[in-house]
Design an enzyme around this catalytic site. Structure first.
Site, short mmCIF file in Angstrom:
data_model
loop_
_atom_site.label_atom_id
_atom_site.label_comp_id
_atom_site.label_asym_id
_atom_site.label_seq_id
_atom_site.Cartn_x
_atom_site.Cartn_y
_atom_site.Cartn_z
CD GLN A 1 72.85 7.11 76.16
OE1 GLN A 1 73.79 7.38 76.88
NE2 GLN A 1 71.61 7.49 76.42
CB CYS B 1 75.57 13.64 78.30
SG CYS B 1 76.94 13.74 79.50
CG ASN C 1 65.87 9.62 83.83
OD1 ASN C 1 66.81 10.25 83.36
ND2 ASN C 1 66.01 8.86 84.88
CG ASP D 1 64.84 14.20 91.32
OD1 ASP D 1 66.04 13.86 91.19
OD2 ASP D 1 64.48 15.37 91.46
N GLY E 1 67.95 6.10 87.49
CA GLY E 1 69.39 6.20 87.34
C GLY E 1 70.10 6.25 88.67
#
Length: 333
Positions: free
Chosen positions: A71, A101, A203, A205, A227
């Site tokens: 990435q 990000c 993606n 929780d 994650g």
């Protein structure tokens, strides 16, 4: 689900790219427990232009990683194209662009989630990278900038037009950082929009096997990405995969089993870095997460986090194993 020549059966589980987390030893632990796709830590395109050694080290992949992505992130399109070409030389299975990000050090340079405020530039950057490399290119982003600015649908369509092979969406805005709850409603809307033809990866929780199944059924996403819930709990991939296949909830590992996992991960760091103190420092974030909810554990946790030698760590792990024989820590949902 397909990314370029990669074809996945059932619902593949992706380990999300995380700075200072998804390095070699942690990827190994997650792969051991069933993660299907690995990502490196994100790599700065400007650092690659400057030929920074540490950034090149982050891009190294190992046989066990496959399939895996490198990435990259940045704000300058020319630098991002260069970074993608450098990444391609290391032969990942695909290249991923970080458009999500939320951290200030990334945002202030116009990279990461900052591109959600300039969708034409996001599209232009993705298209330039797709054109510059032969490997599939994917992207990861968020719902939007804040509660009043959630352009993820437009972003998905633009990135699809740019040629990205798949899109991962984190169900938070940039303003949320990692607080509050991930909202999967918009992820589902993107996935189920008839204009969207590329795979959508959900993606945010995924903290348990039952929640993974619920979010999968709610949205119909093509894959799930895990994650932070995997930190200190790499076996979450095994738990999710088993539940999706059988409907059975696996018991949590005992403290004895967890101790052995911690030893394994630390030893991998020691073998990889050949620097005892650095290997232990890299583990501290994981030490803090590996033993949730144990009674009267505060003192042992502090000792573990302050340890600086392999001998110290292993002595503390021995004490933990002896104190909590057959106890099974429970992670919250």
């Amino acid at each position: 689900m397909q990314i370029g020549p990669l074809i996945f059966k059932d619902t593949p589980l992706f380990l999300a790219p995380m700075e200072d987390v998804t390095y070699k030893s942690f990827r190994w632990m997650c792969k051991k427990y069933g993660a299907d796709v690995m990502y490196t830590e994100f790599v700065s395109s400007e650092a690659l232009v400057r030929d920074v050694k540490k950034s090149h080290e982050k891009m190294v992949l190992f046989d066990f990683d496959r399939p895996a992505a490198i990435q990259i992130y940045g704000h300058n399109i020319k630098s991002m194209v260069h970074a993608a070409q450098v990444a391609e030389e290391l032969q990942p299975d695909f290249i991923d662009i970080n458009f999500g990000c939320p951290m200030k050090k990334i945002i202030r340079h116009g990279a990461g989630a900052a591109l959600l405020r300039d969708l034409p530039r996001m599209q232009q950057m993705a298209a330039a990278i797709v054109k510059a490399v032969q490997l599939p290119v994917t992207a990861k982003t968020r719902l939007g900038w804040d509660a009043n600015d959630k352009p993820v649908m437009e972003a998905a369509l633009r990135l699809q037009d740019a040629g990205v092979a798949a899109l991962a969406i984190h169900g938070r805005t940039r303003e949320q950082l990692y607080t509050g709850k991930a909202d999967w409603t918009l992820i589902g809307e993107v996935k189920n929009d008839p204009q969207i033809k590329i795979p959508i990866i959900g993606n945010g929780d995924i903290t348990s096997a039952t929640k993974a199944k619920r979010l999968l059924e709610q949205t119909g996403v093509d894959a799930l990405m895990i994650g932070r819930p995997a930190i200190g709990r790499p076996w979450i991939f095994r738990e999710v995969k088993h539940f999706l296949l059988t409907g059975e909830i696996l018991p949590s590992p005992s403290v004895t089993e967890i101790v052995e996992n911690v030893r394994e991960q630390l030893q991998l760091n020691l073998d990889w870095k050949d620097n005892e103190r650095l290997a232990i420092l890299m583990m501290r974030r994981h030490f803090a997460k590996y033993f949730p909810g144990l009674p009267n554990f505060r003192e042992l946790r502090i000792k573990l986090l302050r340890s600086e030698t392999n001998a110290e760590v292993n002595a503390i792990l021995d004490e933990i194993a002896e104190t909590y024989v057959d106890v099974r820590p429970e992670h919250g949902d």
